[in-house]
Design a protein around this motif. Structure first.
Motif, short mmCIF file in Angstrom:
data_model
loop_
_atom_site.label_atom_id
_atom_site.label_comp_id
_atom_site.label_asym_id
_atom_site.label_seq_id
_atom_site.Cartn_x
_atom_site.Cartn_y
_atom_site.Cartn_z
N VAL A 175 11.06 -3.42 -2.57
CA VAL A 175 11.38 -4.56 -3.44
C VAL A 175 11.88 -4.04 -4.77
CG1 VAL A 175 9.68 -6.12 -2.38
CG2 VAL A 175 9.00 -4.73 -4.34
N SER A 176 12.69 -4.87 -5.45
CA SER A 176 13.14 -4.53 -6.79
C SER A 176 12.75 -5.64 -7.75
CB SER A 176 14.65 -4.30 -6.82
OG SER A 176 15.34 -5.51 -6.57
N ASP A 177 12.52 -5.24 -9.02
CA ASP A 177 12.19 -6.22 -10.05
C ASP A 177 13.45 -6.58 -10.84
OD1 ASP A 177 12.61 -4.14 -11.89
OD2 ASP A 177 10.48 -3.84 -12.27
N ALA A 178 13.28 -7.37 -11.89
CA ALA A 178 14.41 -7.85 -12.68
C ALA A 178 15.15 -6.73 -13.40
CB ALA A 178 13.93 -8.90 -13.69
N ASP A 179 14.50 -5.58 -13.57
CA ASP A 179 15.14 -4.43 -14.22
C ASP A 179 15.74 -3.46 -13.21
OD1 ASP A 179 14.49 -5.25 -16.86
OD2 ASP A 179 12.44 -4.49 -16.57
N ARG A 193 0.87 -1.17 0.00
CA ARG A 193 0.00 0.00 0.00
C ARG A 193 0.91 1.22 0.00
NH1 ARG A 193 -1.59 3.16 3.79
NH2 ARG A 193 -1.27 1.72 5.52
N PHE A 194 0.76 2.03 -1.03
CA PHE A 194 1.59 3.21 -1.19
C PHE A 194 1.01 4.38 -0.40
CE2 PHE A 194 2.08 0.91 -5.37
CZ PHE A 194 3.28 0.32 -5.02
N ALA A 195 1.83 5.36 -0.09
CA ALA A 195 1.44 6.51 0.73
C ALA A 195 0.19 7.20 0.18
CB ALA A 195 2.60 7.51 0.81
N GLY A 196 -0.78 7.42 1.07
CA GLY A 196 -1.99 8.15 0.71
C GLY A 196 -3.01 7.36 -0.07
N ILE A 197 -2.74 6.08 -0.32
CA ILE A 197 -3.66 5.21 -1.07
C ILE A 197 -4.29 4.22 -0.09
CG2 ILE A 197 -3.85 3.57 -2.99
CD1 ILE A 197 -2.85 6.20 -4.03
N ASP A 198 -5.61 4.00 -0.22
CA ASP A 198 -6.30 3.13 0.73
C ASP A 198 -6.11 1.63 0.46
OD1 ASP A 198 -7.29 5.25 2.22
OD2 ASP A 198 -9.16 5.35 1.08
N GLN A 199 -5.99 1.25 -0.79
CA GLN A 199 -5.91 -0.16 -1.15
C GLN A 199 -4.51 -0.53 -1.63
OE1 GLN A 199 -8.40 -2.37 -0.62
NE2 GLN A 199 -9.43 -0.62 0.32
N PRO A 200 -4.05 -1.76 -1.30
CA PRO A 200 -2.72 -2.17 -1.76
C PRO A 200 -2.69 -2.43 -3.27
CG PRO A 200 -3.78 -3.96 -0.56
CD PRO A 200 -4.69 -2.78 -0.46
N SER A 201 -1.51 -2.25 -3.84
CA SER A 201 -1.25 -2.62 -5.23
C SER A 201 -0.56 -3.97 -5.24
CB SER A 201 -0.34 -1.59 -5.90
OG SER A 201 -0.97 -0.34 -5.97
N GLU A 202 -0.87 -4.78 -6.24
CA GLU A 202 -0.27 -6.11 -6.33
C GLU A 202 0.76 -6.14 -7.45
OE1 GLU A 202 -2.56 -9.79 -5.51
OE2 GLU A 202 -2.14 -10.19 -7.63
N LEU A 203 1.96 -6.60 -7.10
CA LEU A 203 3.05 -6.76 -8.06
C LEU A 203 3.29 -8.26 -8.22
CD1 LEU A 203 5.43 -4.23 -6.31
CD2 LEU A 203 3.85 -3.72 -8.18
N ARG A 204 3.23 -8.75 -9.45
CA ARG A 204 3.49 -10.17 -9.71
C ARG A 204 4.70 -10.26 -10.62
NH1 ARG A 204 -0.10 -14.15 -8.59
NH2 ARG A 204 -1.98 -13.44 -7.51
N ALA A 205 5.81 -10.73 -10.04
CA ALA A 205 7.07 -10.85 -10.77
C ALA A 205 8.07 -11.52 -9.84
CB ALA A 205 7.58 -9.48 -11.20
N ASP A 206 9.25 -11.82 -10.35
CA ASP A 206 10.34 -12.25 -9.48
C ASP A 206 10.88 -10.98 -8.82
OD1 ASP A 206 9.97 -14.85 -10.29
OD2 ASP A 206 11.63 -14.83 -11.72
N LEU A 207 10.69 -10.87 -7.52
CA LEU A 207 11.03 -9.66 -6.78
C LEU A 207 12.04 -9.96 -5.69
CD1 LEU A 207 7.35 -8.47 -6.38
CD2 LEU A 207 9.06 -7.46 -7.92
N GLU A 208 12.96 -9.04 -5.48
CA GLU A 208 13.92 -9.15 -4.38
C GLU A 208 13.53 -8.18 -3.29
OE1 GLU A 208 16.51 -11.18 -3.87
OE2 GLU A 208 16.22 -12.21 -5.78
N ILE A 209 13.50 -8.65 -2.04
CA ILE A 209 13.28 -7.76 -0.91
C ILE A 209 14.60 -7.07 -0.60
CG2 ILE A 209 12.70 -7.61 1.55
CD1 ILE A 209 10.99 -10.14 1.16
#
Length: 135
Positions: free
Chosen positions: A79-83, A45-61
């Motif tokens: 998190v970071s994505d492959a790029d 959930r990003f700042a000021g937004i009520d609902q979370p966004s979903e990211l589907r990918a290979d992600l690194e914490i």
């Protein structure tokens, strides 16, 4: 303070696993000092937004930190994505471990945390109480 290292397994929900671990340990207060690992799904959930966004990918914490009470957690993660693109925000339920997540929990036996409504903010906020040893 007591250090408690933790490794989460593929398929586990990050937030649920942390909250369950704290309850199973009988801890009354804990902080996630840091966490690293990988996710296949991140729900932030990003700042000021009520609902979370979903990211589907290979992600690194890259970072994971926050507080955990017996009645819930307040966690932030980047998190970071492959790029190499980085996103971060409030951790919602549904962050799924891809290969591993390694976490260091700091248990605070002299304190008790709870989440309670704060009329000043309108949110469930962290309340901290002293917890004498042996009770």
């Amino acid at each position: 303070m007591q250090a408690h290292p933790l490794r989460l397994q593929p398929g586990q929900d990050l937030r649920d696993a942390l909250e369950d671990t704290v309850r199973q340990l009988g801890a009354t207060a804990a902080f996630v000092v840091q966490g690293i690992g990988s996710l296949s799904v991140a729900r932030l959930r990003f700042a000021g937004i009520d609902q979370p966004s979903e990211l589907r990918a290979d992600l690194e914490i890259l970072t994971l930190a926050g507080s955990v009470a017996p009645d819930g957690a307040h966690l932030h993660m980047s998190v970071s994505d492959a790029d190499g693109h980085v996103l971060g925000g409030h951790v919602a339920r549904g962050c799924i471990v891809r290969t591993t997540v390694e976490i260091l929990l700091a248990l605070l036996p002299d304190h008790a945390f709870s989440r309670e409504a704060d009329p000043r903010t309108g949110f469930m906020e962290l309340f901290i109480r002293d917890w004498p040893r042996g009770e």
